[in-house]
Design a protein around this motif. Sequence first.
Motif, PDB file in Angstrom:
ATOM      1  N   LEU A   1       0.718  -1.143   0.161  1.00 28.80           N
ATOM      2  CA  LEU A   1       0.178  -0.069   0.015  1.00 28.80           C
ATOM      3  C   LEU A   1       1.017   1.257  -0.041  1.00 28.80           C
ATOM      4  N   LEU A   2       1.986   1.097   0.839  1.00 30.77           N
ATOM      5  CA  LEU A   2       2.605   2.415   0.733  1.00 30.77           C
ATOM      6  C   LEU A   2       3.530   2.683  -0.363  1.00 30.77           C
ATOM      7  N   SER A   3       3.903   1.499  -1.081  1.00 26.57           N
ATOM      8  CA  SER A   3       4.483   1.662  -2.578  1.00 26.57           C
ATOM      9  C   SER A   3       3.757   2.233  -3.571  1.00 26.57           C
ATOM     10  N   GLY A   4       2.167   1.932  -3.530  1.00 25.65           N
ATOM     11  CA  GLY A   4       1.185   2.786  -4.147  1.00 25.65           C
ATOM     12  C   GLY A   4       1.132   4.007  -3.925  1.00 25.65           C
TER      13      GLY A   4
ATOM     14  N   THR B   1      -0.693   3.020   6.473  1.00 24.83           N
ATOM     15  CA  THR B   1      -0.132   3.513   7.781  1.00 24.83           C
ATOM     16  C   THR B   1      -1.245   2.887   8.865  1.00 24.83           C
ATOM     17  N   SER B   2      -2.420   2.855   8.536  1.00 22.31           N
ATOM     18  CA  SER B   2      -3.417   2.299   9.341  1.00 22.31           C
ATOM     19  C   SER B   2      -3.384   0.775   9.628  1.00 22.31           C
ATOM     20  N   PHE B   3      -2.731   0.061   8.592  1.00 24.39           N
ATOM     21  CA  PHE B   3      -2.803  -1.440   8.717  1.00 24.39           C
ATOM     22  C   PHE B   3      -1.286  -1.699   9.442  1.00 24.39           C
ATOM     23  N   GLY B   4      -0.345  -0.727   9.571  1.00 25.68           N
ATOM     24  CA  GLY B   4       0.610  -1.071  10.184  1.00 25.68           C
ATOM     25  C   GLY B   4       1.918  -1.147   9.255  1.00 25.68           C
ATOM     26  N   GLU B   5       1.724  -1.076   8.128  1.00 31.83           N
ATOM     27  CA  GLU B   5       2.969  -0.926   7.173  1.00 31.83           C
ATOM     28  C   GLU B   5       4.059   0.153   7.532  1.00 31.83           C
TER      29      GLU B   5
END
Length: 314
Positions: A38-41, A201-205
């Motif tokens: 998710l962060l990469s996207g 961020t919410s999912f802890g990545e």
Amino acid sequence: MGQNGRDIRVWLALAAVYVVWGSTYLAIKFATESIPPLLSGGIRFITASLILGTVLLVRKGFAAYRITWREFGGAALVGLLLLTAGNGMVALAEQYISSGLAALLVASVPLWLIVLRTVVRDRPHVLTMAGVLVGFVGVAGLSLGGGTSAGTVGIVVILLASVSWSLGSFLSPRIAMPKDPFMASTIEMVAGGAGLLLLGTSFGEHLDIGAVTGRSWLALAYLVVAGSLVAFTSYVWLLGNAPISLVSTYAYVNPVVAVFLGVVVVGEQVTHGMLLAGALIVVGVALVVSTERRSPAVQADASSPRVGSPEPRA
């Protein structure tokens, strides 16, 4: 420039859309090897939006930014559906399934668009519905062949991504959007990228820069420059300079390119069942595209996303 020069540009632009969008599945696989999906996207789309927004400012000045709040909200909603939910789930799904299988399943997007049209009582041509049925037989074949529980999770996630992308594409021409397709795309990428960063961020990545490999950085850069800028720009130019029936062929060329690259570059396994089911999806989409191109009133829905909406694998 003469007709020959224009034809050359058309084929060069088509090549970019065919190869680049087909290759983004493998690039996502490489990028998420050491960067959370998710962060990469989020990083990818925020970066691409900054570049595209700057180019717009330099070329057209602040006039390009004169849009209404309604248009901004429409583009932001489409961005959340296409990029946060659509692309985000593609990246998540590729943690469980091969890039080739992901591409074959995402190829079902034009089929879902026809389903949405049917829901709102827009009756497609009988050959269009035949194409949808053939394509969904292929989707069912791929889905039932998931094998492991992890594979099943990946398939479910990629199908949800396809539905979200289809919904965003379906709504795009029906709600207020910026008139400039590049401005629309900039807002979509800002909203989509911000949504991905927030979810990640919410999912802890967590991004550990020291642990990111060179291959992941290169893949991310490729996705930003080639996927979100070069191929998309080529696509928008093609929509204004080539027949939609020709442009729409990306819908069944991309999965072929993706499967080929997955096998050749990283040795992904492709079974005979996958090839057969994938062929059914491609045939179904081809039938839908070839039938819908004869109906100008609906070709924007069935054949391609709205101008201003980058590809799910862009």
